[in-house]
Design a protein around this motif. Sequence first.
Motif, mmCIF file in Angstrom:
data_model
loop_
_atom_site.group_PDB
_atom_site.id
_atom_site.type_symbol
_atom_site.label_atom_id
_atom_site.label_comp_id
_atom_site.label_asym_id
_atom_site.label_seq_id
_atom_site.Cartn_x
_atom_site.Cartn_y
_atom_site.Cartn_z
ATOM 1 N N ILE A 18 -5.450 3.694 -4.852
ATOM 2 C CA ILE A 18 -4.718 4.946 -5.059
ATOM 3 C C ILE A 18 -4.245 5.546 -3.746
ATOM 4 C CG2 ILE A 18 -5.022 7.366 -5.723
ATOM 5 C CD1 ILE A 18 -6.614 6.380 -8.104
ATOM 6 N N ALA A 19 -5.139 5.649 -2.770
ATOM 7 C CA ALA A 19 -4.764 6.270 -1.498
ATOM 8 C C ALA A 19 -3.649 5.496 -0.831
ATOM 9 C CB ALA A 19 -5.976 6.344 -0.575
ATOM 10 N N THR A 20 -3.713 4.153 -0.905
ATOM 11 C CA THR A 20 -2.679 3.322 -0.311
ATOM 12 C C THR A 20 -1.345 3.532 -1.008
ATOM 13 O OG1 THR A 20 -4.331 1.667 0.259
ATOM 14 C CG2 THR A 20 -2.033 0.953 0.256
ATOM 15 N N VAL A 21 -1.396 3.629 -2.332
ATOM 16 C CA VAL A 21 -0.169 3.846 -3.096
ATOM 17 C C VAL A 21 0.480 5.160 -2.703
ATOM 18 C CG1 VAL A 21 0.746 4.259 -5.404
ATOM 19 C CG2 VAL A 21 -0.930 2.455 -5.049
ATOM 20 N N ALA A 22 -0.329 6.220 -2.589
ATOM 21 C CA ALA A 22 0.212 7.539 -2.242
ATOM 22 C C ALA A 22 0.885 7.505 -0.893
ATOM 23 C CB ALA A 22 -0.911 8.574 -2.250
ATOM 24 N N LEU A 23 0.232 6.868 0.091
ATOM 25 C CA LEU A 23 0.809 6.795 1.429
ATOM 26 C C LEU A 23 2.072 5.952 1.424
ATOM 27 C CD1 LEU A 23 -2.438 6.334 3.551
ATOM 28 C CD2 LEU A 23 -0.962 8.348 3.478
ATOM 29 N N SER A 24 2.067 4.851 0.655
ATOM 30 C CA SER A 24 3.221 3.974 0.600
ATOM 31 C C SER A 24 4.406 4.652 -0.057
ATOM 32 C CB SER A 24 2.855 2.696 -0.171
ATOM 33 O OG SER A 24 1.786 2.026 0.450
ATOM 34 N N ALA A 26 5.005 7.768 0.005
ATOM 35 C CA ALA A 26 5.526 8.715 0.988
ATOM 36 C C ALA A 26 6.469 8.009 1.941
ATOM 37 C CB ALA A 26 4.366 9.351 1.757
ATOM 38 N N ALA A 27 6.105 6.782 2.325
ATOM 39 C CA ALA A 27 6.948 6.019 3.240
ATOM 40 C C ALA A 27 8.248 5.602 2.571
ATOM 41 C CB ALA A 27 6.194 4.772 3.716
ATOM 42 N N CYS A 28 8.226 5.480 1.205
ATOM 43 C CA CYS A 28 9.425 5.077 0.482
ATOM 44 C C CYS A 28 10.464 6.181 0.445
ATOM 45 C CB CYS A 28 9.071 4.703 -0.950
ATOM 46 S SG CYS A 28 8.028 3.232 -1.069
ATOM 47 N N THR A 29 10.054 7.420 0.613
ATOM 48 C CA THR A 29 10.994 8.534 0.523
ATOM 49 C C THR A 29 11.616 8.823 1.872
ATOM 50 O OG1 THR A 29 9.260 10.149 0.923
ATOM 51 C CG2 THR A 29 9.680 9.565 -1.363
ATOM 52 N N SER A 30 12.743 9.485 1.834
ATOM 53 C CA SER A 30 13.398 9.878 3.068
ATOM 54 C C SER A 30 13.937 11.270 2.891
ATOM 55 C CB SER A 30 14.538 8.895 3.396
ATOM 56 O OG SER A 30 15.480 8.885 2.347
ATOM 57 N N GLY A 31 14.474 11.832 3.972
ATOM 58 C CA GLY A 31 15.027 13.169 3.873
ATOM 59 C C GLY A 31 14.020 14.208 4.290
ATOM 60 N N PRO A 32 14.377 15.490 4.195
ATOM 61 C CA PRO A 32 13.496 16.563 4.616
ATOM 62 C C PRO A 32 12.277 16.662 3.732
ATOM 63 C CG PRO A 32 15.361 17.443 3.421
ATOM 64 C CD PRO A 32 15.645 15.997 3.648
ATOM 65 N N ALA A 33 11.245 17.307 4.247
ATOM 66 C CA ALA A 33 10.002 17.427 3.500
ATOM 67 C C ALA A 33 10.189 18.261 2.245
ATOM 68 C CB ALA A 33 8.914 18.047 4.381
ATOM 69 N N PHE A 95 -0.595 10.003 -15.742
ATOM 70 C CA PHE A 95 -1.562 11.005 -15.278
ATOM 71 C C PHE A 95 -2.116 10.650 -13.899
ATOM 72 C CE2 PHE A 95 -5.911 13.012 -15.663
ATOM 73 C CZ PHE A 95 -5.461 14.316 -15.541
ATOM 74 N N GLN A 96 -2.381 9.376 -13.688
ATOM 75 C CA GLN A 96 -2.940 8.947 -12.395
ATOM 76 C C GLN A 96 -2.012 9.280 -11.234
ATOM 77 O OE1 GLN A 96 -2.997 4.775 -10.750
ATOM 78 N NE2 GLN A 96 -5.102 4.861 -11.518
ATOM 79 N N GLN A 97 -0.701 9.230 -11.487
ATOM 80 C CA GLN A 97 0.258 9.538 -10.437
ATOM 81 C C GLN A 97 0.158 10.999 -9.985
ATOM 82 O OE1 GLN A 97 2.956 7.284 -9.058
ATOM 83 N NE2 GLN A 97 1.225 6.032 -9.706
ATOM 84 N N ILE A 98 -0.309 11.860 -10.889
ATOM 85 C CA ILE A 98 -0.457 13.276 -10.536
ATOM 86 C C ILE A 98 -1.713 13.488 -9.710
ATOM 87 C CG2 ILE A 98 -0.610 15.637 -11.405
ATOM 88 C CD1 ILE A 98 0.693 14.648 -14.012
ATOM 89 N N TRP A 99 -2.878 13.136 -10.284
ATOM 90 C CA TRP A 99 -4.123 13.486 -9.590
ATOM 91 C C TRP A 99 -4.380 12.629 -8.356
ATOM 92 C CZ3 TRP A 99 -7.807 9.832 -8.953
ATOM 93 C CH2 TRP A 99 -7.932 8.797 -9.899
ATOM 94 N N SER A 100 -3.722 11.475 -8.247
ATOM 95 C CA SER A 100 -3.871 10.659 -7.043
ATOM 96 C C SER A 100 -3.066 11.215 -5.873
ATOM 97 C CB SER A 100 -3.415 9.225 -7.326
ATOM 98 O OG SER A 100 -1.998 9.177 -7.485
ATOM 99 N N GLY A 101 -2.093 12.086 -6.182
ATOM 100 C CA GLY A 101 -1.220 12.631 -5.145
ATOM 101 C C GLY A 101 0.046 11.828 -4.939
ATOM 102 N N ALA A 102 0.168 10.673 -5.607
ATOM 103 C CA ALA A 102 1.331 9.808 -5.415
ATOM 104 C C ALA A 102 2.628 10.499 -5.825
ATOM 105 C CB ALA A 102 1.152 8.513 -6.205
ATOM 106 N N ALA A 103 2.582 11.281 -6.904
ATOM 107 C CA ALA A 103 3.795 11.959 -7.379
ATOM 108 C C ALA A 103 4.310 12.964 -6.358
ATOM 109 C CB ALA A 103 3.513 12.669 -8.701
ATOM 110 N N PHE A 104 3.405 13.601 -5.617
ATOM 111 C CA PHE A 104 3.814 14.581 -4.611
ATOM 112 C C PHE A 104 4.296 13.884 -3.340
ATOM 113 C CE2 PHE A 104 0.262 16.546 -7.059
ATOM 114 C CZ PHE A 104 1.069 17.373 -7.843
ATOM 115 N N ALA A 105 3.635 12.787 -2.998
ATOM 116 C CA ALA A 105 4.069 12.018 -1.832
ATOM 117 C C ALA A 105 5.480 11.482 -2.018
ATOM 118 C CB ALA A 105 3.097 10.859 -1.580
ATOM 119 N N ALA A 106 5.815 11.127 -3.248
ATOM 120 C CA ALA A 106 7.151 10.610 -3.557
ATOM 121 C C ALA A 106 8.155 11.722 -3.863
ATOM 122 C CB ALA A 106 7.070 9.659 -4.748
#
Length: 277
Positions: A18-24, A26-33, A95-106
């Motif tokens: 999960i943590a790796t997915v969230a960080l990855s 984040a790396a997939c996105t671009s543009g301002p925060a 649901f996992q995408q929400i609580w893992s933080g991946a949805a916010f990272a993306a």
Amino acid sequence: MHIISTLCGRRGSAVAAIATVALSLAACTSGPANGDTTADGIGLVKSGKLTVCTKLPYKPFEFQDNGKVVGFDVDLMDLFAKDLKVERETVDIDFQQIWSGAAFAARKCDLGASGITITQARQKTVAFSDPYFDSTQALIVPSGSAATDLAALKGKKVGVITDTTGQEYAKKYAGEKGYTVVVFEDHALMMNAVKAGNVDAVIDDNGVARDFTRSNPDTKVVTEFDTGEQYGVAAKKDDPNATKLLGRLNAVIGKAKSDGTYGRIYEKWMAAKWTSK
């Protein structure tokens, strides 16, 4: 870079990743925060919108009625969107995408509102608002069942939803009580399974359980377990903008509780009076 590019094209399923997915992601996105801001300087992923991730259906908190997303959480998010002078937009997501933080990272959403129980494990991956709803786990069985507790389910099948506190609770006592845990991907599949007799019982949050049994008299809640859970709205962890967003949300919900608005929303969806503690 090879790991990141691979994950951009597919969603990992292992909890350990999960943590790796969230960080990855984040790396997939671009543009301002953050995208355009409100008058109060809070960044949003879409201009003029409060984008809220959820997992449908989870009645009465979030579900579709005649093509429109409605529910307890939805009304609270609409209240918050009105305070920000923007529109609320709902994104249905795992649901996992929400609580893992991946949805916010993306940058798929600003907030996650999906009947999310605040746990120590989830606090490591997302930030939470103040608790806004008290919950616990409930045991649901077919109306003709003689089972009244977990001990009566020895040799039986107990359904749960994946990645939920209900699943954790069921697994904790499975060995001791002698039942088999059956995991479902969403609430609708699980409830249909108990109605069809494919499982002998299910464990779910009490608010959802009682709403379901009111509409399905062929099922009943036979007991609740004092788990002392509380729901929170999730946002990106360790992010100054998310901290401001949650602070504003806390103030809005606090005001709603004091002026009676929260109580009216609670009564509308829970068919019960809300009592301030």
